[in-house]
Design a protein around this motif. Structure first.
Motif, mmCIF file in Angstrom:
data_model
loop_
_atom_site.group_PDB
_atom_site.id
_atom_site.type_symbol
_atom_site.label_atom_id
_atom_site.label_comp_id
_atom_site.label_asym_id
_atom_site.label_seq_id
_atom_site.Cartn_x
_atom_site.Cartn_y
_atom_site.Cartn_z
ATOM 1 N N GLU A 223 1.203 -1.330 0.305
ATOM 2 C CA GLU A 223 0.382 0.038 -0.229
ATOM 3 C C GLU A 223 0.937 0.845 0.018
ATOM 4 O O GLU A 223 0.240 1.728 -0.417
ATOM 5 N N LEU A 224 2.062 1.277 1.013
ATOM 6 C CA LEU A 224 2.981 1.805 0.686
ATOM 7 C C LEU A 224 3.397 2.674 -0.777
ATOM 8 O O LEU A 224 4.078 3.408 -0.719
ATOM 9 N N SER A 225 4.442 1.206 -1.678
ATOM 10 C CA SER A 225 4.773 1.522 -2.591
ATOM 11 C C SER A 225 3.586 2.360 -3.361
ATOM 12 O O SER A 225 4.137 3.168 -4.229
ATOM 13 N N ALA A 226 2.394 1.792 -2.988
ATOM 14 C CA ALA A 226 1.207 2.423 -4.170
ATOM 15 C C ALA A 226 1.148 3.861 -4.413
ATOM 16 O O ALA A 226 0.909 4.416 -5.275
ATOM 17 N N ASP A 227 0.682 3.986 -2.650
ATOM 18 C CA ASP A 227 0.671 5.568 -2.732
ATOM 19 C C ASP A 227 1.575 6.165 -3.267
ATOM 20 O O ASP A 227 1.873 7.224 -4.038
ATOM 21 N N ALA A 228 3.182 5.450 -3.009
ATOM 22 C CA ALA A 228 4.581 6.318 -3.770
ATOM 23 C C ALA A 228 4.576 6.631 -5.033
ATOM 24 O O ALA A 228 4.922 7.860 -6.054
ATOM 25 N N ALA A 229 4.091 5.339 -5.451
ATOM 26 C CA ALA A 229 4.241 5.454 -7.361
ATOM 27 C C ALA A 229 2.819 6.883 -7.447
ATOM 28 O O ALA A 229 2.991 7.500 -8.256
ATOM 29 N N ASP A 230 1.448 6.181 -6.705
ATOM 30 C CA ASP A 230 0.412 7.663 -7.339
ATOM 31 C C ASP A 230 1.266 9.651 -7.059
ATOM 32 O O ASP A 230 0.924 9.768 -7.702
ATOM 33 N N ARG A 231 1.928 9.095 -5.989
ATOM 34 C CA ARG A 231 2.130 11.201 -5.900
ATOM 35 C C ARG A 231 3.123 11.342 -6.675
ATOM 36 O O ARG A 231 3.323 12.429 -6.975
ATOM 37 N N MET A 232 4.364 10.283 -6.606
ATOM 38 C CA MET A 232 5.839 10.403 -8.144
ATOM 39 C C MET A 232 4.895 10.230 -9.361
ATOM 40 O O MET A 232 5.141 11.447 -9.437
ATOM 41 N N GLY A 233 3.208 10.153 -9.765
ATOM 42 C CA GLY A 233 2.866 10.039 -10.736
ATOM 43 C C GLY A 233 2.849 11.715 -11.194
ATOM 44 O O GLY A 233 2.221 12.452 -11.894
ATOM 45 N N ALA A 234 1.551 12.028 -10.133
ATOM 46 C CA ALA A 234 1.008 13.226 -9.685
ATOM 47 C C ALA A 234 1.981 14.711 -9.725
ATOM 48 O O ALA A 234 1.919 15.738 -10.815
ATOM 49 N N ALA A 235 2.891 14.224 -9.164
ATOM 50 C CA ALA A 235 4.123 14.771 -9.235
ATOM 51 C C ALA A 235 4.471 15.281 -10.529
ATOM 52 O O ALA A 235 4.855 16.308 -10.876
ATOM 53 N N LEU A 236 5.371 14.307 -11.143
ATOM 54 C CA LEU A 236 5.917 14.330 -12.071
ATOM 55 C C LEU A 236 4.847 14.546 -13.854
ATOM 56 O O LEU A 236 5.185 15.669 -14.421
ATOM 57 N N TRP A 237 4.125 14.132 -13.732
ATOM 58 C CA TRP A 237 2.450 14.197 -15.021
ATOM 59 C C TRP A 237 1.681 15.532 -14.585
ATOM 60 O O TRP A 237 0.715 15.122 -15.070
ATOM 61 N N GLY A 238 1.716 15.571 -13.251
ATOM 62 C CA GLY A 238 -0.009 16.048 -12.869
ATOM 63 C C GLY A 238 -1.102 15.354 -13.109
ATOM 64 O O GLY A 238 -2.413 15.813 -13.524
ATOM 65 N N THR A 239 -1.122 13.880 -12.842
ATOM 66 C CA THR A 239 -2.719 12.995 -12.887
ATOM 67 C C THR A 239 -3.074 12.503 -11.355
ATOM 68 O O THR A 239 -2.034 12.997 -10.773
ATOM 69 N N GLY A 240 -4.557 12.500 -11.683
ATOM 70 C CA GLY A 240 -5.111 12.744 -10.842
ATOM 71 C C GLY A 240 -5.232 10.905 -10.655
ATOM 72 O O GLY A 240 -5.807 10.251 -9.545
ATOM 73 N N ALA A 241 -5.464 10.514 -12.080
ATOM 74 C CA ALA A 241 -5.731 9.032 -11.624
ATOM 75 C C ALA A 241 -4.228 7.875 -10.890
ATOM 76 O O ALA A 241 -3.202 8.331 -10.820
ATOM 77 N N PRO A 242 -4.652 7.357 -10.499
ATOM 78 C CA PRO A 242 -3.743 6.028 -9.324
ATOM 79 C C PRO A 242 -3.346 5.678 -9.826
ATOM 80 O O PRO A 242 -4.018 4.846 -10.955
ATOM 81 N N ALA A 243 -2.031 5.128 -9.572
ATOM 82 C CA ALA A 243 -1.350 4.064 -10.454
ATOM 83 C C ALA A 243 -1.280 3.024 -10.721
ATOM 84 O O ALA A 243 -0.854 1.855 -11.284
ATOM 85 N N THR A 244 -2.634 2.657 -9.676
ATOM 86 C CA THR A 244 -2.681 0.929 -8.811
ATOM 87 C C THR A 244 -4.505 0.840 -8.949
ATOM 88 O O THR A 244 -5.174 0.762 -7.924
#
Length: 56
Positions: free
Chosen positions: A22-43
């Motif tokens: 869960e923590l790694s999925a959250d980290a991936a989502d946050r990095m995606g949002a920071a890098l690409w501005g997406t609101g969609a979760p990576a998982t």
């Protein structure tokens, strides 16, 4: 190992292998949002992926 500067792989694995999925999925989502501005979760769940494929 090289990126974080550890001299042995055992140190890297012992330090980072305990991270909960869960923590790694959250980290991936946050990095995606920071890098690409997406609101969609990576998982997305399997159900969400099926809906996208089926066009629902």
């Amino acid at each position: 190992m090289e990126i974080v500067g550890h001299s042995r792989i055992s140190l890297t694995l012992g330090t980072y292998s305990h991270v909960a999925p869960e923590l790694s999925a959250d980290a991936a989502d946050r990095m995606g949002a920071a890098l690409w501005g997406t609101g969609a979760p990576a998982t997305d769940s399997d159900d969400d992926r099926k809906k996208e494929v089926e066009g629902d």
